[in-house]
Enzyme design. Structure first.
Site, PDB file in Angstrom:
ATOM      1  N   LEU A 158       1.006  -1.144  -0.022  1.00  0.00           N
ATOM      2  CA  LEU A 158       0.036  -0.067   0.036  1.00  0.00           C
ATOM      3  C   LEU A 158       0.940   1.254  -0.007  1.00  0.00           C
ATOM      4  CD1 LEU A 158      -2.830   1.646   0.244  1.00  0.00           C
ATOM      5  CD2 LEU A 158      -2.415   1.270   2.885  1.00  0.00           C
ATOM      6  N   GLY A 163       1.573   9.974  -5.358  1.00  0.00           N
ATOM      7  CA  GLY A 163       2.006  10.908  -6.269  1.00  0.00           C
ATOM      8  C   GLY A 163       1.575  10.570  -7.829  1.00  0.00           C
ATOM      9  N   CYS A 340      14.216  26.158   0.633  1.00  0.00           N
ATOM     10  CA  CYS A 340      14.061  24.926   1.482  1.00  0.00           C
ATOM     11  C   CYS A 340      15.260  24.279   1.288  1.00  0.00           C
ATOM     12  CB  CYS A 340      13.044  23.984   0.388  1.00  0.00           C
ATOM     13  SG  CYS A 340      11.453  24.740   0.829  1.00  0.00           S
TER      14      CYS A 340
END
Length: 371
Positions: A158, A163, A340
């Site tokens: 799973l 995405g 980031c």
């Protein structure tokens, strides 16, 4: 007064206004200083988007700024706190709000994301073990997950938050296992179903809280950041319910050094609505009594390199992308990727892969994890 204060904070970080260094900034609008003092992170990002300031190397700028603990030096004001208050009071990641992130980010357009991603469409941290190539580093990441999960061809995997289906495709092709992917992005699901149509893979359009069935192995990559602190325990209970008693669960998530209930205001408004980074303590509390943590691996330096590789590809793709997106969007995306990268470089935020089991059976981990 605001100019002197901001310039002092920047100097303490080794950054100078109108200086010659790549990390120095050029201020084009004198209102920049009061805007940053009033709105802090949000004001800094919006001022950049509006062209009020520039910096030759934003990643270096943010690395220096965060390393100097500059945010703490800017006094918090009531207006700023009121903007953060809803995250403390409300469940911003409830079922009724869960699709906001898909609509405002992941459904922006495959042309944008595919312009800088690798062939497996991995919008998460790569693993630059013995390579400088992004595509190989993403394969390394996928194979690392495969080995940590001890995935076999008889397994049903799973993938929570699948995405565009790249992980499912890789595991089905390389291992021969069955994969069920779950997502709420219509753009991603449409592509994933077409891309994996000849493989033992199915994709479900549903909230993670409604996932049916029981699985041998479970993986979640880059999705837990959208769950929210009020739902961490709910998420872990769901995984516990869906995982076989002898199964393995791998959680791949960006993490915070501190427990919090909010995300950076600029990131939340412009990139990941209602996002929230979990701390080690929050993850441990959510898993307590449900799972035994077998391994906790920090890949933060690899995310710095991943973001820099994405940004380089985004720059090369811009001549074509500019036909669809305007200059303010480009400045927003530059700011997102490079800020980031600087944050990971400063170790202000982390990237964790956490392996869990129900019974603590001591899952052996691959030997070369720390490369």
């Amino acid at each position: 007064m605001s100019k002197e204060l901001i310039e002092t904070i920047l100097r303490d970080a080794g950054i100078h206004v109108d200086g010659p260094a790549p990390s120095d900034i050029q201020v084009h609008n004198p209102a920049f200083y009061q805007r940053v003092l009033t709105d802090r992170n949000l004001g800094l990002g919006e001022a950049y988007m509006d062209g009020w300031w520039d910096c030759p190397q934003l990643d270096v700028f943010f690395h220096r700024l965060l390393t100097s603990d500059a945010e703490r030096k800017v006094k918090t004001n009531l207006k700023y706190l009121l903007r953060l208050a809803p995250a403390f009071i409300l469940n911003l990641q409830s079922r009724s709000r869960s699709r906001i992130i898909a609509q405002r980010h992941y459904d922006l357009g495959n042309d944008l994301f595919f312009s800088f991603l690798d062939p497996y469409k991995q919008y998460s941290c790569a693993y630059f073990h013995q390579t400088d190539d992004l595509a190989q580093a993403q394969v390394n990441k996928l194979d690392l997950i495969r080995r940590k999960l001890h995935l076999e061809n008889t397994d049903h995997l799973l993938d929570i938050g699948c995405g565009w289906g790249g992980l499912a495709k890789y595991m089905a092709e390389q291992v021969g296992c069955t994969v069920t992917g779950v997502n709420i992005s219509s753009e991603q699901l449409q592509y994933a179903r077409s891309w994996c149509r000849d493989l033992p893979v199915r994709f479900l359009d549903c909230d993670y809280r409604d996932i049916p069935g029981v699985y041998d192995k479970i993986v979640s990559v880059g999705m837990f950041e959208h769950v929210g602190a009020k739902n961490y325990r709910t998420f872990m209970r769901l995984v516990h319910r869906c995982l076989k008693d002898d199964g393995i669960f791998l959680l791949h998530t960006i993490g915070s050094n501190f427990s919090q209930f909010t995300c950076d205001p600029w990131i939340s408004r412009y990139i990941f609505p209602n996002g929230m980074l979990p701390s080690m303590a929050q993850i441990a509390r959510a898993a307590e009594g449900l799972f035994v943590i077998e391994d906790w691996h920090n890949l933060a330096p690899h995310y710095d390199r991943t973001l820099m590789a994405w940004h380089a590809r985004f720059q090369r793709a811009w001549p074509e992308l500019r036909k669809t997106y305007d200059e303010r969007f480009k400045r927003m995306w530059d700011y997102y990727l490079l800020s980031c990268a600087g944050a990971f470089r400063a170790r202000h935020i982390q990237l964790w892969q956490i392996v869990m089991t129900k019974d603590g059976r001591g899952v052996p981990q691959p030997a070369n994890l720390r490369g």
